[in-house]
Design a protein around this motif. Structure first.
Motif, PDB file in Angstrom:
ATOM      1  N   GLU B 293       7.450   2.287  10.020  1.00  0.00           N
ATOM      2  CA  GLU B 293       7.023   2.926   8.950  1.00  0.00           C
ATOM      3  C   GLU B 293       8.036   2.979   7.896  1.00  0.00           C
ATOM      4  N   GLU B 331       3.907   0.031   8.640  1.00  0.00           N
ATOM      5  CA  GLU B 331       2.912   0.772   7.992  1.00  0.00           C
ATOM      6  C   GLU B 331       3.591   1.105   6.669  1.00  0.00           C
ATOM      7  N   ASP B 333       3.914   3.625   3.176  1.00  0.00           N
ATOM      8  CA  ASP B 333       3.265   4.596   3.007  1.00  0.00           C
ATOM      9  C   ASP B 333       3.290   4.831   1.299  1.00  0.00           C
ATOM     10  N   LYS B 360      -0.411  -2.018   7.933  1.00  0.00           N
ATOM     11  CA  LYS B 360      -1.142  -0.689   7.648  1.00  0.00           C
ATOM     12  C   LYS B 360      -0.807  -0.133   6.561  1.00  0.00           C
ATOM     13  N   GLN B 362      -1.020   3.467   4.144  1.00  0.00           N
ATOM     14  CA  GLN B 362      -1.425   4.898   4.457  1.00  0.00           C
ATOM     15  C   GLN B 362      -0.771   5.612   3.164  1.00  0.00           C
ATOM     16  N   SER B 364      -0.955   9.602   0.931  1.00  0.00           N
ATOM     17  CA  SER B 364      -1.297  10.777   1.302  1.00  0.00           C
ATOM     18  C   SER B 364      -0.894  11.370  -0.335  1.00  0.00           C
ATOM     19  N   SER B 412      -8.707   6.014   0.244  1.00  0.00           N
ATOM     20  CA  SER B 412      -9.020   6.428   1.623  1.00  0.00           C
ATOM     21  C   SER B 412     -10.157   5.129   1.848  1.00  0.00           C
ATOM     22  N   GLN B 415      -8.246   1.843   2.216  1.00  0.00           N
ATOM     23  CA  GLN B 415      -7.565   1.554   3.537  1.00  0.00           C
ATOM     24  C   GLN B 415      -8.565   1.239   4.481  1.00  0.00           C
ATOM     25  N   ARG B 419      -7.934  -2.009   6.692  1.00  0.00           N
ATOM     26  CA  ARG B 419      -8.071  -1.805   8.240  1.00  0.00           C
ATOM     27  C   ARG B 419      -8.944  -2.606   8.983  1.00  0.00           C
TER      28      ARG B 419
END
Lengths: 292, 422
Positions: B293, B331, B333, B360, B362, B364, B412, B415, B419
């Motif tokens: 990550e 991943e 971020d 991936k 992600q 937030s 979202s 993603q 995915r």
């Protein structure tokens, strides 16, 4: 940001407004080998990650006599994301939905003309079509969830003067059926954009408050102040960027990304009338209305 | 006549499937403290965040504790406060002690806002908590313990700060001491404390200021224990930078190698990706790393500057490419709502990582965490955020409330689309 190469499996029979387009053209499918070659070419020449990604589009793919072979061709061509553009009716069968998922179809692009049978079924000219379609999408999502397969469902709504008032309901239905994204594709050059604006905005808000993204294609961002994030990807690149449609606008040369500098007089001198001009007039009218 | 031992219930509300390493350290240290032997009885409740606070309280009260000690993060704080209210109502004689990143940096505020809480442990908690228990089991003079904020004579007072543990090996291992049982996928090891970076939004370094390491012998013993525990096939490290130095990475790879040969793997370790080349990627691979990550968190110049984050797009891409060549999934971020970033900066970040195709993505929303620089400078930077945990940003000078919510939904959706692949 995630681009798909569209490969037509055939033509005719699209989900579109019968009042705008008249009677459906007869459906015809392209030969399997021809489609497979196009898929291979699209995947082989893919130059921008993430990908390659292919959408089988054009007409209903489940009507193609050799759909499994087409899916297989995409997998053989190392396609990373495979999408079916479908009315989803065939997905009601768990065999079709499950088979598609297991074969690698994890993207579904599902077209509706409205959020209620009174709009979708009537405009399509097929009673009961919407319910069957929703059932198909739910079946796809439900099997994907059971099998823990990540999927993405996009609901496409071709927008015209006959369904614009149903856009919030369409967004709501998409949410309810499990869509991740809604794409409002404005295709009707005669649509009164000023009148359409509140419906488009309401559809965007309906999506956002329910956690589903709503994207709008075919409208200049100057029409949607405060909503420019909802405009299609190319426009969102940077505030002030223009979508391709702006190049047809008579105000393009003087416009820095919005119509702030244009006056009614300037608009009045424009000729000959065109879609872009009507659009520009709509924009100004909408702005003036809001200002009042 | 012997007095009954003090009953100490230790509670953590974790992400499902995980066990609190923090509670493990606290209990392992306290249990090894001779002052507490036979005087304090410990019971750990490692529960999931999705358990209803009323049922958590039911479990706690079933233990009839004299002390309830809770590890608090921004993610579980609301539930923890509810549990504390219920426990205090039913068992007012129970001393409630909170610690952790959510409460330590704002200890006075926590005590002011939550009358049911008696003590807040500030900073590194092992020694402080043991000292506190010794006082609670003995003279009751908790105000003599360094590193806490407490109610004393009707006032909220803070005692002196406690110095950091000089030698981390003085802290017994939660695993080797038998306090924590490793579970597959949920076991985490810690090889050092502190962080080399000073990102304004992050509390990973917990204000420790410098990096302190466990000894190689201690790390080797923990790896051996966890990697050979029954049923454990994957575990991870909580270190904020697994590849802290090349030498260290080489050591860890060497320690992991025999276990990797048996099929044990590491998941989701955090790396500084810009320092990964083919050599480092090969070491990660031989350490059994399957997923890492990393950032970039943002690529916007304004936010990078405001948050003191270095970012070099080419080095980032090169690191990712090296990981890919080594067969390690990444991943990436991103954070939306950082000061200095407008929503288009965030989208540019998404576009940047998607084009690198990391495996991936992600995103937030910014949480303005107690103890971070952003918490301190929020007013100056114009950050509007929820002062209740989890302290999510509401609006920034660059991004309106509505656009922040839009960006969350848009990200979202992207993603999900990313995915969903063959």
């Amino acid at each position: 940001m995630i681009r798909f190469a569209e490969v037509a499996v055939g033509s005719g029979g699209e989900v579109r407004c019968s009042r705008c387009h008249g009677a459906q053209q007869p459906v015809s499918y392209r030969p399997t080998a021809e489609i497979a070659a196009e898929i291979a070419m699209a995947c082989g020449s893919w130059d921008e990650p993430p990908g390659p990604n292919v959408a089988l589009a054009g007409t209903e793919p489940f009507g193609h006599p050799d759909l499994p072979a087409l899916v297989g061709a995409a997998i053989d061509a190392h396609c990373r994301r495979l999408c079916l553009e479908t009315d989803a009716v065939a997905m009601r069968s768990s065999q079709n939905a499950g088979g598609s998922l297991m074969a690698g179809v994890h993207h579904l692009r599902w077209t509706i003309l409205g959020g209620t049978p009174g709009v979708h079924d009537v405009l399509l000219g097929t009673p009961g079509a919407l319910d069957l379609s929703v059932e198909g999408v739910r079946s796809f999502r439900s099997i994907a969830a059971e099998e823990s397969i990540p999927v993405s469902v996009t609901t496409v709504v071709p927008v015209c003067r006959h369904n614009v008032h149903d856009l919030p309901a369409a967004a709501g239905l998409a949410v309810d059926a499990g869509a991740d994204r809604v794409l409002l594709r404005i295709e009707d050059g005669g649509l009164d954009l000023t009148a359409a604006l509140p419906w488009i905005v309401a559809a965007c808000d309906t999506g956002v408050v329910n956690g589903v993204w709503v994207e709008v294609e075919g409208i200049p961002f100057c029409l949607l102040p405060g909503y420019d994030l909802h405009l299609s990807d190319a426009v969102r690149e940077r505030a002030g960027a223009k979508p391709p449609i702006c190049m047809d606008c008579p105000l393009d040369a003087m416009c820095a990304g919005a119509l702030a500098g244009a006056s009614a007089d300037q608009l009045a001198t424009l000729s000959p009338p065109s879609f872009a001009e009507r659009l520009a007039v709509s924009v100004l009218h909408a702005r003036e209305t809001r200002a009042e | 006549m012997a007095t009954a031992p003090l009953r100490c219930a230790m509670l953590a509300l974790n992400s499902p499937g995980y066990r609190s390493l923090a509670l493990g350290y606290l209990r392992a240290y306290a249990q090894a403290d001779r002052r507490l032997a036979g005087r304090v009885a410990f019971e750990t409740l490692d529960l999931d965040t999705d358990v209803d606070p009323w049922w958590v309280a039911w479990r706690v009260l079933g233990l009839e504790p004299d002390v309830l000690a809770v590890s608090v993060t921004c993610w579980n704080a609301r539930s923890v406060y509810e549990v504390c209210r219920i426990v205090a109502s039913v068992r007012p004689e129970c001393a409630i002690v909170l610690g952790g990143p959510e409460v330590g940096p704002i200890a006075e505020d926590v005590l002011s806002a939550h009358p049911e809480v008696g003590v807040v442990v500030r900073g590194e908690g092992e020694i402080t908590f043991a000292d506190l228990l010794a006082e609670l089991a003995g003279s009751g003079k908790a105000w003599r313990v360094d590193g806490i904020t407490l109610r004393h004579n009707g006032e909220i007072v803070g005692t002196s700060d406690r110095a950091l543990v000089a030698n981390l090996d003085d802290l017994p291992s939660p695993y080797l001491s038998g306090v924590l049982t490793p579970v597959d996928g949920g076991a985490y090891l810690e090889t050092f404390r502190g962080c080399p970076h000073r990102c304004a939004y992050c509390f990973e370094g917990k204000g420790y200021g410098r990096i302190r390491s466990f000894s190689e012998e201690r790390i080797a013993a923990e790896i051996e224990f966890v990697a050979t525990a029954p049923g454990v096939r994957t575990f991870s490290f909580i270190d904020p930078v697994f590849n802290l130095t090349g030498e260290r990475l080489k050591t860890l790879a060497g320690l992991m190698a025999p276990h990797v040969a048996r099929g044990v793997r590491l998941h989701t370790i955090e790396v500084d990706i810009e320092r990964i080349d083919d050599g480092a990627a090969a070491l990660l691979r031989s350490a059994g790393v399957v997923t890492v990550e990393t950032g970039p968190q943002t690529i916007g110049a304004g936010a990078l500057e405001a948050c003191h984050r270095p970012f070099h797009a080419d080095r980032f891409a090169a690191g990712l490419a090296a990981l890919r060549r080594a067969g390690i999934s990444c991943e990436c971020d991103l954070i939306v709502g950082l000061p200095g970033d407008d929503v288009y900066d965030f989208l540019a970040g998404l576009r940047f990582v998607l084009r690198l195709d990391p495996g991936k993505v992600q995103s937030s929303t910014l949480h303005v965490l107690p103890g971070t620089e952003l918490w301190e400078r929020a007013a100056e930077l114009g950050l509007e955020f929820d002062h209740e945990p989890s302290h999510e940003v509401i609006a920034t000078p660059e991004v309106s409330f509505r656009d922040l919510r839009r960006a969350e939904v848009l990200a979202s959706s992207l993603q999900a689309a990313y995915r969903a692949r063959v």
